[in-house]
Design an enzyme around this catalytic site. Structure first.
Site, PDB file in Angstrom:
ATOM      1  CG  ASP A   7      -1.573   1.282   1.513  1.00 55.75           C
ATOM      2  OD1 ASP A   7      -2.170   1.820   0.561  1.00 55.75           O
ATOM      3  OD2 ASP A   7      -1.505   1.780   2.659  1.00 55.75           O
ATOM      4  CG  PHE A   8       1.790   5.529  -1.934  1.00 56.77           C
ATOM      5  CD1 PHE A   8       3.131   5.389  -2.245  1.00 56.77           C
ATOM      6  CD2 PHE A   8       1.270   6.816  -1.832  1.00 56.77           C
ATOM      7  CE1 PHE A   8       3.951   6.500  -2.436  1.00 56.77           C
ATOM      8  CE2 PHE A   8       2.071   7.931  -2.029  1.00 56.77           C
ATOM      9  CZ  PHE A   8       3.408   7.773  -2.337  1.00 56.77           C
ATOM     10  CG  ASP A   9      -1.693   7.660   0.395  1.00 53.19           C
ATOM     11  OD1 ASP A   9      -0.992   8.680   0.397  1.00 53.19           O
ATOM     12  OD2 ASP A   9      -2.321   7.269  -0.608  1.00 53.19           O
ATOM     13  N   GLY A  96      -4.728   3.266  -3.734  1.00 54.68           N
ATOM     14  CA  GLY A  96      -5.988   3.931  -4.062  1.00 54.68           C
ATOM     15  C   GLY A  96      -5.787   5.439  -4.155  1.00 54.68           C
ATOM     16  CE  LYS A 140      -4.798  -0.241  -2.029  1.00 51.62           C
ATOM     17  NZ  LYS A 140      -3.887   0.186  -0.964  1.00 51.62           N
ATOM     18  CG  ASP A 167      -4.145  -1.742   2.293  1.00 56.80           C
ATOM     19  OD1 ASP A 167      -3.997  -1.528   1.080  1.00 56.80           O
ATOM     20  OD2 ASP A 167      -3.854  -0.921   3.178  1.00 56.80           O
TER      21      ASP A 167
HETATM   22 MG   LIG Z   1      -2.809   3.202   3.473  1.00 51.61          MG
END
Ligand SMILES: [Mg+2]
Length: 207
Positions: A7-9, A96, A140, A167
């Site tokens: 995941d990114f954020d 996202g 995802k 996620d």
């Molecule tokens: Mg996140």
């Protein structure tokens, strides 16, 4: 293990891109409240994304770029990704959030690919509309299955690392799923829980 999806954020970076953008545009509090609720699983992802991006309508694209290129990296992110690459894993970001941020950070970290959304723009400002390949709560999972199919990698050979409700979709197709400083709703579906805010702390679970 052959593939690691991040995941990114609030996982690779310390915070939420959309909250940083909104706060620079004077809509910080309103947007952050929606982000929080969405990441806890209390709101439909698609609806929450659209509502927040709409509040960025009119924001200058140059400012967006500026913010996306100085996001705070999560502690240990550089070392964690470098270790995975050294071990020969394919590393992918499934976000996202937005390509403006993930592509820049992904390049800095040396990840192999990033999948995210696109903030529509016209005449140098955001239109308030969002498009892209990761718009939904289950995006995802769908994207991970496509990647696994293309690369002939099984779920058992896959690690997923994230913190938010959306996620869960990638956790469902991963042999090792690590909830990293995560929301309760995600912890319930993880094979490992790491509450130390340093990505080096996930490495022992990867082997
Ligand atoms: Mg996140």
């Amino acid at each position: 293990m052959k593939l690691c999806v991040f995941d990114f954020d609030s996982t690779l970076i310390d915070g939420e891109t959309i909250d940083f953008l909104a706060s620079a545009y004077g809509a910080g509090r309103e947007v952050a409240a929606i982000t929080q609720e969405a990441m806890e699983g209390g709101l439909d992802f698609f609806e929450a994304l659209n509502r927040r991006v709409a509040m960025l309508k009119g924001m200058e694209v140059s400012r967006v770029k500026e913010i996306c290129e100085c996001l705070p990296m999560m502690n240990g992110a550089v070392e964690c990704v470098a270790t995975l690459k050294r071990k020969g894993l394919i590393v992918v970001i499934l976000s996202g959030g937005f390509h403006d941020a993930t592509d820049y950070v992904g390049k800095t970290l040396g990840v192999d690919a990033t999948f995210a959304n696109i903030l529509h723009q016209k005449n140098g400002v955001l239109t308030g509309l969002v498009g892209g390949e990761m718009l939904f709560g289950n995006s995802k999972g769908a994207m991970l299955r496509r990647i696994q199919g293309l690369l002939k990698i099984t779920p058992e050979e896959t690690i997923a690392i994230g913190d938010g409700a959306n996620d869960r979709a990638m956790f469902a197709h991963s042999g090792v799923s690590i909830a990293f400083c995560a929301k309760e709703i995600l912890k319930r579906e993880a094979s490992a829980i790491v509450d130390t805010p340093d990505l080096r702390a996930v490495l022992p679970y990867i082997g």
